[in-house]
Design a protein around this motif. Structure first.
Motif, PDB file in Angstrom:
ATOM      1  N   ASP A 153       8.514   3.461  -2.224  1.00 57.26           N
ATOM      2  CA  ASP A 153       7.633   2.815  -3.200  1.00 57.26           C
ATOM      3  C   ASP A 153       8.447   2.009  -4.205  1.00 57.26           C
ATOM      4  O   ASP A 153       7.973   1.671  -5.277  1.00 57.26           O
ATOM      5  CB  ASP A 153       6.742   3.852  -3.909  1.00 57.26           C
ATOM      6  CG  ASP A 153       7.543   4.870  -4.698  1.00 57.26           C
ATOM      7  OD1 ASP A 153       8.790   4.760  -4.735  1.00 57.26           O
ATOM      8  OD2 ASP A 153       6.924   5.777  -5.277  1.00 57.26           O
ATOM      9  N   ASP A 154       9.688   1.716  -3.819  1.00 56.36           N
ATOM     10  CA  ASP A 154      10.576   0.980  -4.711  1.00 56.36           C
ATOM     11  C   ASP A 154      11.339  -0.040  -3.874  1.00 56.36           C
ATOM     12  O   ASP A 154      11.706   0.241  -2.729  1.00 56.36           O
ATOM     13  CB  ASP A 154      11.550   1.975  -5.360  1.00 56.36           C
ATOM     14  CG  ASP A 154      12.384   1.326  -6.447  1.00 56.36           C
ATOM     15  OD1 ASP A 154      12.051   1.519  -7.625  1.00 56.36           O
ATOM     16  OD2 ASP A 154      13.353   0.611  -6.113  1.00 56.36           O
ATOM     17  N   LYS A 181       2.109   4.571  -6.157  1.00 56.42           N
ATOM     18  CA  LYS A 181       3.411   5.201  -6.398  1.00 56.42           C
ATOM     19  C   LYS A 181       3.386   6.663  -5.967  1.00 56.42           C
ATOM     20  O   LYS A 181       2.480   7.416  -6.324  1.00 56.42           O
ATOM     21  CB  LYS A 181       3.788   5.080  -7.869  1.00 56.42           C
ATOM     22  CG  LYS A 181       4.245   3.678  -8.200  1.00 56.42           C
ATOM     23  CD  LYS A 181       4.593   3.492  -9.663  1.00 56.42           C
ATOM     24  CE  LYS A 181       4.901   2.008  -9.900  1.00 56.42           C
ATOM     25  NZ  LYS A 181       4.762   1.601 -11.286  1.00 56.42           N
ATOM     26  N   SER A 217       1.610   0.496  -6.630  1.00 61.44           N
ATOM     27  CA  SER A 217       3.045   0.245  -6.545  1.00 61.44           C
ATOM     28  C   SER A 217       3.327  -1.227  -6.840  1.00 61.44           C
ATOM     29  O   SER A 217       2.406  -2.033  -6.978  1.00 61.44           O
ATOM     30  CB  SER A 217       3.578   0.656  -5.174  1.00 61.44           C
ATOM     31  OG  SER A 217       2.925  -0.082  -4.173  1.00 61.44           O
ATOM     32  N   PRO A 246       1.274  -2.741 -11.721  1.00 59.54           N
ATOM     33  CA  PRO A 246       2.195  -1.668 -11.342  1.00 59.54           C
ATOM     34  C   PRO A 246       3.230  -1.348 -12.420  1.00 59.54           C
ATOM     35  O   PRO A 246       3.545  -0.190 -12.637  1.00 59.54           O
ATOM     36  CB  PRO A 246       2.861  -2.194 -10.072  1.00 59.54           C
ATOM     37  CG  PRO A 246       2.627  -3.656 -10.056  1.00 59.54           C
ATOM     38  CD  PRO A 246       1.423  -3.939 -10.887  1.00 59.54           C
TER      39      PRO A 246
END
Lengths: 430, 316
Positions: free
Chosen positions: A106-107, A134, A142, B237
């Protein structure tokens, strides 16, 4: 190694153009240089290594939209390398990887990690998807923009439904902002409750909690309503029942940007295949009734279902050798995907072109990939196979680290002879 | 000459005529000159009582109204919600009637709920100025923005103004769209879809979800504050992603017209919607000028409204 390879004496099948004819294909470097019935008029291509296909089928390598691996976090179940070997043995040359890893993808840095790691260790093309929310928690969207830039091919909470309609709406609206593909899992969690398998007489007899097909249909119905507000690119990751398929069909008729896929096991198996609590047949959504299975076959035939996926989900003995209710969901499927697709040809009367369409060009189009076709200039990702060869599924022979196949012992058709990615042979049958 | 702004209240830009707006801007110009003198004190509002009633915290708007009132000679009282009986359960309308009984001449009100200021205005006999109600309107902000633009560019008609950011929660954006379109500017709204109000395309502005597209050829780039305190339930986000795609820095500003000017109603979230290098660039940033114009335009509004007050002395 100037990298010219001639595939001669092949039965070419290209679902994109509907081609099914004897002919040849020339690979130069990493791409297809020429293809067709009269590519090698005199049968003697110059300056090229020659591979005689002996009249077997040469088709685009399979594109699988739904594969779980265990890397990072559960490498004993599957690494990118072992998933790649499994894919190659199954004729799958590209797959989208689900973000259910530890840590969750998620990054942007993790997308980058998967991309680099795949380049270093895998021989098929691996496309990371990223979590839609996320930590897959369904609470906070996200970084869809940054993750897209990093190379995430789609956004999905994989095997979870975003329970909050408000959050889902915002996710879809925000994804539409970046023209990002959202892949969903449809199961209204409060209705599915603690269910384990499909609700019905079988579940009742076995004493297992049931999940009604309505749980799937309600979730899809909700998403379709939200889609009307947001117009995001929406793909239902796995449809498993007629009720949900009807919702998709109606949405498509109304022109909404919806596509859907079916897992191989939902196309080939039904709830009775769970037999005496076989945990390898415990999947999410659950195996459904025979009527639902037949509806899936008809959905593929009619084109309401756009893609067939393996839903390859490697599980180790410690997550499967348990009482049914405690066992993990998931089944491996990369090495049976082609046989499932071929069963539509052998058992349901689809042409080979139409059977292969849902595992090549159609998923490639949804993912906006240039693969999945036999065309000049397309990546030279190919599978050579014997569509009629009988096989008895024996997971011990799988290249996957995990053996949790619900097809164990099943008689199917199709033998992969050779798999080619970017012009390089990465698998060859012994 | 009272005919050009013959209203008891200033609640919104939407109902105003172009001539009324231009009258207020012209008057604002005069007060800019007044404020640049050593002797700033006027007696226009001598004997009058101005109450600042703020249900939402504010630094610049409240002090701007306070200063404007004092420079015009009014007695100014500031009431903020933390000190008021509203905290003790009094209804909004009771608060209004109580204050009205104290015979103020003008009440300046900010409230977190859209429509609350109009509701109060209905219950009092004095003049009411809307200093921001929910996500509805903030008329004096739009007027001060227009005055800032007009003084720098010598016109508003025909300019392209891109209003960027959290349009959904912004009363500043709404008032500015009304005002700038009435004065003939081409207005664009730029926001991610989650922060773009449904139906914004019917406001007479062009709608963009891609900042690069929205800034192309703009004369003025008006950045909005990301109102994180109003956001429940994942509109975005992260602030780092927001800055990457919707923040204003030298690269994105370069997409606008050469020499395009930058505005921000404040308070700024540096590094979230605007890069410090842009905010502090005296060549491009009008942010401090906006604050100066704020006092002048509020003096103009107070002056104009006071001319409608009962027993007002006729002035020429």
């Amino acid at each position: 190694m100037s990298g010219r390879t001639a595939f001669v004496n092949a039965r070419l099948i290209d679902p994109d153009t509907g081609l099914d004819a004897k002919g040849g294909l020339l690979v130069e470097g990493e791409t297809i240089a020429d293809v067709g019935p009269r590519v090698f008029n005199d049968g003697k291509p110059a300056n090229a290594a020659v591979i005689d296909c002996n009249g077997q089928v040469l088709a685009p390598g399979l594109v699988d939209m739904r594969v779980f691996t265990g890397e990072p976090g559960a490498e004993h179940r599957e690494t990118l390398a072992s998933a790649s070997e499994s894919a190659a043995a199954g004729g799958v040359t590209s797959f989208a990887m689900m973000p259910v890893t530890d840590p969750v993808i998620d990054d942007a840095a993790l997308v980058d990690f998967i991309t680099r790691r795949a380049a270093a260790t895998a021989r098929v093309r691996i496309y990371p998807t990223a979590a839609l929310t996320k930590g897959l928690k369904g609470a906070q969207m996200s970084e869809i923009g940054l993750l897209s830039e990093a190379g995430a091919i789609a956004f999905t909470d994989a095997d979870r439904t975003v329970a909050s309609s408000l959050i889902m709406r915002r996710c879809l609206a925000y994804a539409a902002n970046f023209d990002a593909l959202v892949i969903t899992h449809a199961e209204e969690p409060s209705l599915a409750g603690a269910g384990q398998i499909n609700e019905g007489a079988f579940a009742a007899r076995m004493g297992l909690g049931g999940i009604p097909t309505a749980a799937e249909a309600i979730a899809v119905e909700r998403d379709i309503r939200l889609l009307e507000l947001t117009r995001a690119r929406y793909h239902l990751g796995q449809v498993s029942c007629a009720a949900a398929l009807d919702v998709v069909a109606e949405a498509k008729q109304r022109g909404l940007p919806v596509t859907c896929a079916v897992a191989g096991h939902h196309l080939a198996l039904n709830e009775n295949d769970i037999g005496e609590y076989k945990t390898f047949a415990k999947v999410s959504p659950p195996l459904r009734s025979e009527e639902d299975r037949q509806a899936m076959v008809e959905g593929v035939r009619a084109g309401v279902i756009d893609a067939i996926v393996s839903s390859h989900d490697p599980q180790a003995p410690e997550t499967k050798r348990l009482p049914f209710a405690q066992a993990a969901y998931g089944a491996v499927g990369l090495e049976t995907l082609l046989s499932v697709a071929l069963s539509l040809h052998h058992d349901a009367g689809l042409s080979l072109v139409d059977a292969l369409r849902r595992v090549t060009i159609d998923p490639a189009k949804i993912l906006r990939l240039p693969q999945g076709r036999l065309a000049k200039g397309a990546p030279a990702d190919l599978v050579l196979f014997d569509p009629a060869a009988p096989r008895k599924i024996d997971p011990v022979e799988f290249r996957s680290h995990s053996k949790n196949s619900p097809f164990d012992g099943r008689l199917m058709h199709g033998r992969v002879l050779r798999t080619v990615v970017a012009g390089q042979t990465i698998f060859q049958a012994a | 000459m009272t005919g050009l702004f013959a209203r008891q209240h200033l609640l919104a830009i939407a109902p105003l005529q172009r001539q009324e707006i231009e009258f207020l801007l012209d008057l604002g110009d005069e007060y800019v000159d007044v404020n640049r003198q050593i002797q700033k004190k006027k007696d226009t509002l001598r004997g009058r009582t101005l109450i600042n009633l703020f249900f939402e915290p504010s630094t610049r708007t409240q002090s701007s109204f306070e200063l404007a009132g004092k420079r015009l000679g009014a007695d100014v009282m500031n009431m903020s919600v933390t000190q008021s009986s509203v905290r003790k359960g009094e209804t909004l309308i009771d608060t209004a009637t109580t204050l009205n009984a104290m015979r103020p001449d003008i009440i300046v009100i900010r409230h977190q709920d859209s429509g609350a200021v109009a509701l109060l205005a209905d219950k009092v006999s004095c003049s009411v100025i809307n200093a921001g109600d929910g996500a509805h309107e903030h008329p004096t902000q739009a007027l001060l923005d227009a005055l800032t633009i007009r003084r720098r560019m010598n016109r508003i008609e025909g300019l392209t103004v891109a209003i960027c950011g959290d349009v959904l929660h912004s009363r500043v954006a709404r008032s500015n769209v009304h005002l700038l379109t009435k004065l003939g500017a081409r207005v664009r709204l730029v926001a991610p879809r989650t922060l773009m109000p449904i139906g914004a395309n019917t406001w007479g502005a062009e709608v963009f979800t891609d900042m690069r597209e929205g800034l192309k050829g703009a004369d003025i780039v008006m950045m909005l504050r990301l109102q994180m305190e109003r956001m429940t339930g994942s509109f975005l986000p992260s602030t780092r992603e927001y800055f990457r795609f919707y923040g204003l820095d030298a690269t994105t500003l370069a997409l606008a017209k050469p020499g395009a000017l930058v505005m921000h109603p404040g308070p700024m979230n540096r590094g979230v919607e605007i890069d410090s290098a842009i905010a502090d660039d005296v060549e491009r940033s009008l942010i401090h000028e906006q604050v100066e114009m704020g006092v002048a335009i509020r003096m103009a509004v107070l002056d104009a409204l006071s001319r409608q007050l009962p027993n007002a002395e006729r002035r020429s």
